[in-house]
Scaffold this active site. Structure first.
Site, PDB file in Angstrom:
ATOM      1  CB  SER A  31      -0.931   0.010   1.226  1.00  0.00           C
ATOM      2  OG  SER A  31      -0.188  -0.131   2.427  1.00  0.00           O
ATOM      3  N   GLY A  65      -1.950  -4.226   1.116  1.00  0.00           N
ATOM      4  CA  GLY A  65      -2.083  -5.396   1.967  1.00  0.00           C
ATOM      5  C   GLY A  65      -1.183  -6.554   1.592  1.00  0.00           C
ATOM      6  CG  ASN A  94       1.108  -5.246   4.514  1.00  0.00           C
ATOM      7  OD1 ASN A  94       0.508  -4.530   5.308  1.00  0.00           O
ATOM      8  ND2 ASN A  94       1.186  -4.953   3.222  1.00  0.00           N
ATOM      9  CG  ASP A 175      -3.116   4.690   8.257  1.00  0.00           C
ATOM     10  OD1 ASP A 175      -2.186   5.512   8.318  1.00  0.00           O
ATOM     11  OD2 ASP A 175      -3.376   4.064   7.213  1.00  0.00           O
ATOM     12  CG  HIS A 178      -0.916   3.907   4.525  1.00  0.00           C
ATOM     13  ND1 HIS A 178      -1.712   3.284   5.467  1.00  0.00           N
ATOM     14  CD2 HIS A 178      -0.477   2.929   3.690  1.00  0.00           C
ATOM     15  CE1 HIS A 178      -1.762   1.982   5.204  1.00  0.00           C
ATOM     16  NE2 HIS A 178      -1.017   1.747   4.135  1.00  0.00           N
TER      17      HIS A 178
END
Length: 198
Positions: A31, A65, A94, A175, A178
């Protein structure tokens, strides 16, 4: 006679105007490279494509992801389809966020490097860091996996994609993972500086 000569020279003029060297750069990440939470033209890969055009072509095959295992399963088809000259490998974040074994991540990344090298594709390995709540030991193992792979395979290497603002929470989306749109240009420059292009 003059018209015949002109018709013969025209294709040569077109060839002369083409770039002397052109490479296809395949960005293969998660991502962070797919532009999560951003408009399509805001991500660092899109900015890189604009910056390198028209001499080089940039293809973004990143998937939000994605883990290193998922990347390994997708890479053979991506290499066969796009036939890149350079592979920008940005995977593993991830794996770390899920607390997966570092041995598995190292293995998967190494296999992807091997696939690229077998096709004589240059590799730029892009590393990341984990949030501090994952503990210093696991975080250190995570960072070391990238540096060890880069050194052992003699790869072009970006140790940290978010170099220069990793500790600035205001640089990230809500979040905390990012980067915001205004930091994408810095990420692009970080990667571009290490791209193994002629």
């Amino acid at each position: 006679m003059r018209s015949i000569v002109c018709k013969m020279l025209f294709p040569l003029l077109l060839l002369w105007q083409l770039p002397a060297f052109a490479a296809t750069v395949l960005v293969f990440g998660d991502s962070l490279s797919a532009g999560y939470g951003l408009a399509p033209d805001q991500g660092w890969v899109s900015l890189l494509a604009k910056d390198l055009a028209p001499r080089h072509r940039v293809i973004n095959a990143s998937v939000s992801g994605e883990t290193s295992a998922g990347g390994l399963s997708r890479l053979p088809e991506a290499l066969a389809s796009h036939k890149p000259d350079v592979l920008v490998l940005e995977l593993g974040a991830n794996d770390g966020l899920r607390g997966l074994p570092m041995s598995a991540m190292r293995h998967n990344l190494q296999q992807m490097i091997n696939l690229a090298k077998a096709r004589k594709i240059k590799v730029l390995l892009v590393g990341m860091a984990l949030p501090p709540n994952y503990g210093p030991r696991y975080g250190a193992e995570f960072r070391a996996a990238y540096s060890d792979l880069a050194r052992g395979n003699q790869l072009a290497f970006v140790p940290l994609l978010v170099e220069g603002f990793a500790g600035d929470l205001s640089a990230f989306q809500p979040d905390g993972l990012h980067p915001r749109a205004e930091k994408q240009a810095a990420m692009m420059r970080t990667v571009k500086a290490k791209l193994p292009l002629k």
